[in-house]
Design an enzyme around this catalytic site. Structure first.
Site, PDB file in Angstrom:
ATOM      1  N   ASP A 148      -9.548  20.509  21.278  1.00 14.99           N
ATOM      2  CA  ASP A 148      -9.893  19.238  21.472  1.00 14.99           C
ATOM      3  C   ASP A 148      -9.123  18.054  20.777  1.00 14.99           C
ATOM      4  O   ASP A 148      -9.370  17.404  20.068  1.00 14.99           O
ATOM      5  CB  ASP A 148     -11.358  19.058  20.597  1.00 14.99           C
ATOM      6  CG  ASP A 148     -12.313  20.338  20.914  1.00 14.99           C
ATOM      7  OD1 ASP A 148     -12.447  20.539  22.337  1.00 14.99           O
ATOM      8  OD2 ASP A 148     -13.096  20.567  20.224  1.00 14.99           O
ATOM      9  N   GLU A 203     -18.494  16.718  28.749  1.00 15.09           N
ATOM     10  CA  GLU A 203     -18.147  16.451  27.117  1.00 15.09           C
ATOM     11  C   GLU A 203     -16.588  15.773  27.061  1.00 15.09           C
ATOM     12  O   GLU A 203     -16.047  15.661  28.010  1.00 15.09           O
ATOM     13  CB  GLU A 203     -18.283  17.548  26.290  1.00 15.09           C
ATOM     14  CG  GLU A 203     -17.456  18.706  26.773  1.00 15.09           C
ATOM     15  CD  GLU A 203     -17.940  20.123  25.877  1.00 15.09           C
ATOM     16  OE1 GLU A 203     -18.916  20.158  25.314  1.00 15.09           O
ATOM     17  OE2 GLU A 203     -17.034  21.120  26.078  1.00 15.09           O
TER      18      GLU A 203
END
Length: 372
Positions: free
Chosen positions: A61, A240
């Site tokens: 991420d 997301e």
């Protein structure tokens, strides 16, 4: 294979395996499904080139920013022994890991081992980090609260960062994670984006303190996951990892979806555009499904949760994680915990939409370096 909505808590738990548990287990990995994939022969780039990955450690991420000290800094979700990771580079290619960016847990997540998806920018002489954390049961104002977006600040990009003492926003289960702070270059307004767990990606205007929202504002839904059972799609189940960038005349919202991790990882980057940071956003589609701008191929599978940065020559680049098919797992014998190095690929713009890497796939051959 798509993860059903009932499996979302388990899926998110894979991303947030406690750091201390990882420390006890160590690293390593085997081939997908327990087999071994033979890696391709090594490729040697020239001095003007690079080859993915640009950071060959577990660095999920990733978010990136350019600091006033002249360095690029990248931040990532927890991994073995680290709560929030930080690395530094002069050129976006050669990275040095700097260890722990958030040495102390916030008071509202003092029992948590789950810290995800930091985003950092330099604002008004300080560095502002938004991140996701699981709130302590005793600190919940709403019994359904699961995860919250926190804010921490530091005087240097490397940290240490200190939490401001309270969450910015909380929500049920895993809906309130993956924050991204964005200052609109046109209006100067401040925004916070977040979202996952089958809920829409949302945005809300921030107040001047950046730790609260403007009076009277409410979250605005921007993009939602699709319902149904389409095993080939990436925008079903959950979406997301929002990242917003302004590329005149449009705002582009990059997001990732479906299953980030594990032996059945099915993940990709998608995009939507709008003329305002709050939308409405038009998703790039192929029929009903969102059309990925970055999908796995060859050496690299399940790419996603990206950041975008512009180099000194004005070229846009995407940093993202992906799974190496030759070394997919972080812990020996655990096919549910993926090892996700950081990759870099150029973004080109065609007919008002981004194209990433080699026709929408991660590059695995020598590429021209960014201009630092």
């Amino acid at each position: 294979m798509r993860y059903a909505m009932t499996m979302l808590p388990a899926l998110r738990a894979l991303r947030a395996l406690p750091a201390l548990a990882l420390l006890a287990c160590g690293g390593g990995g085997g081939g997908a499904g327990g087999g071994v994939v033979t890696p391709p022969p090594p490729v040697t780039p020239t001095a003007q080139q690079y080859v993915n990955p640009v950071l060959d450690v577990d660095f999920p991420d990733p978010a990136v920013t350019k600091s006033s000290d002249g360095f690029y800094y990248a931040y990532a979700t927890q991994t073995t022994g680290l709560r929030i990771q930080v690395a530094r580079s002069r050129d976006l290619v050669q990275w040095t890991t700097l260890g722990e960016a958030l040495p102390n847990r916030p008071s509202w997540a003092s029992e948590s081992q789950n810290f995800w998806a930091p985003d950092v920018n330099e604002r008004e002489g300080r560095f502002v980090m938004y991140y996701s954390a699981q709130i302590d049961a005793s600190k919940r104002t709403n019994p359904s609260d699961g995860f919250c977006v926190g804010m921490a600040t530091a005087t240097t990009a490397a940290g240490p960062f200190t939490d401001v003492g309270h969450p910015v926003v909380c929500g049920p289960t895993f809906t309130t994670i993956d924050p991204m702070g964005f200052d609109d270059p046109q209006s100067g307004k401040r925004y916070l984006y977040w979202g996952s767990a089958g809920a829409p990606i949302v945005v809300q205007e921030l107040a001047a303190d950046r730790a609260s929202f403007t009076a009277g504002s409410t979250p605005v839904s921007l993009v939602s996951p699709r319902a149904g059972n389409d095993p080939s799609a990436y925008d079903v189940g959950l979406i997301e990892g929002p990242w917003v960038t302004f590329h005149a005349p449009n705002y582009y919202l990059f997001f990732s979806g479906n299953a980030c991790c594990g032996a059945a990882a099915h993940y990709a980057v998608m995009v939507a555009r709008a003329t305002s940071p709050t939308g409405p956003y038009d998703v790039l589609r192929n029929g009903a499904a969102a059309q990925p701008v970055l999908t796995g191929a060859g050496t690299w599978t399940a790419p996603g949760h990206n950041a975008v940065i512009t180099d000194a020559a004005g070229v846009d680049w995407m940093l993202y994680h992906a799974i190496n098919t030759a070394n997919p797992f972080l812990i020996p014998g655990r096919t549910d915990i993926s090892r996700r190095p950081m990759l870099l690929d150029r973004i080109t713009w065609t007919n008002g939409w981004p194209v990433v890497g080699t026709a929408g796939n991660p590059t695995a051959t020598p590429q021209t370096r960014p201009t630092p």
